[in-house]
Design an enzyme around this catalytic site. Sequence first.
Site, mmCIF file in Angstrom:
data_model
loop_
_atom_site.group_PDB
_atom_site.id
_atom_site.type_symbol
_atom_site.label_atom_id
_atom_site.label_comp_id
_atom_site.label_asym_id
_atom_site.label_seq_id
_atom_site.Cartn_x
_atom_site.Cartn_y
_atom_site.Cartn_z
ATOM 1 N N TYR A 138 47.015 2.908 34.975
ATOM 2 C CA TYR A 138 47.439 1.627 35.561
ATOM 3 C C TYR A 138 46.864 1.523 36.970
ATOM 4 O O TYR A 138 47.309 2.205 37.888
ATOM 5 C CB TYR A 138 48.964 1.566 35.568
ATOM 6 C CG TYR A 138 49.596 0.314 36.124
ATOM 7 C CD1 TYR A 138 48.860 -0.833 36.401
ATOM 8 C CD2 TYR A 138 50.968 0.274 36.366
ATOM 9 C CE1 TYR A 138 49.462 -1.974 36.902
ATOM 10 C CE2 TYR A 138 51.581 -0.863 36.869
ATOM 11 C CZ TYR A 138 50.829 -1.977 37.137
ATOM 12 O OH TYR A 138 51.427 -3.102 37.646
ATOM 13 N N LYS B 259 45.080 -0.350 32.285
ATOM 14 C CA LYS B 259 45.630 -1.645 32.681
ATOM 15 C C LYS B 259 44.989 -1.991 34.011
ATOM 16 O O LYS B 259 45.248 -1.348 35.033
ATOM 17 C CB LYS B 259 47.148 -1.589 32.821
ATOM 18 C CG LYS B 259 47.760 -2.897 33.337
ATOM 19 C CD LYS B 259 49.263 -2.780 33.548
ATOM 20 C CE LYS B 259 49.829 -4.077 34.125
ATOM 21 N NZ LYS B 259 51.292 -4.008 34.356
#
Length: 302
Positions: free
Chosen positions: A137, A166
């Site tokens: 992320y 992400k």
Amino acid sequence: MQRRELSGSAVALVTPFKKDLTVDEEALRRLVNFQIENGTDIIIPCGTTGESPTLTNEEQVQVIKIVCDEARGKAQVAAGAGTNSTIHAIELAKAAEAAGASAILSVAPYYNKPSQEGFYQHYKGIANAVSVPIIIYNVPGRTGSNIAVDTIIRLAEDLGNVLAVKEASGNMSQITEMLNRRPEKLAVLSGDDPLILPVMALGGDGIISVAANQVPKTVKDLVEAMFASDLTTAQKIHNQYYNLFTLNFIESNPVPVKYTLAKMGLIEEVYRLPLVPLSSSSKAKLDAELVQLGLVEASATA
């Protein structure tokens, strides 16, 4: 368009609280079923939108177990389990795996601003400690530092269970470079709802969405339209819901989303400090959009 293992419409699920600030299990199960009924592919508890910074380790495990129990056999569960201490992040990842998560979402270390080698060693430690897939992320706006494309590619090539990233940098040049250079197995997921269409148009694999809390079927339909190369439908959805996508960040996430879900009757509007309720001016702007989209009745915003 090819579908990788971790792809499609994923929701960064809110954590509902009771008025005494404890986790509201009944509401949490209701939210999970709302997502499943509307086709969400991956449910992500205990991320930023799930107010993970104010959850204890025990509460994180509690939330993950509830979500896994409710979603079993119906949707993947990729549990948020990251922090800026590698030792602690490994502990959280192991606990999430033990609680039943089918994947781990691990945020880049924040505040201590590691070097690119530090990022690499951090994620290597986590990936080697669990057997489930890892979603890296990258969110520089919250962490204060950016994971370079070279580092993400190195991690994906060296570690068998690093299967997705992400990307919430908002940097389309960086995202484009990653899509052009990534190994075949690596899914690149937009971390920003307003960028679902452009990221997927460039070959991205879906979204980890905030707005899917409110409009899961809409987000699913947008993602599916892009997978089907139906740009006309995708543009229509994108344009219709763009204001909602942006208004969800009119104040700190997840405050606008939890406000909406309370108006929809799905949760109580309760936050843990330092998050506080929306200001009156922000409520007025969000209310107008919610009524226009038909998510709430005008009488509910009076």
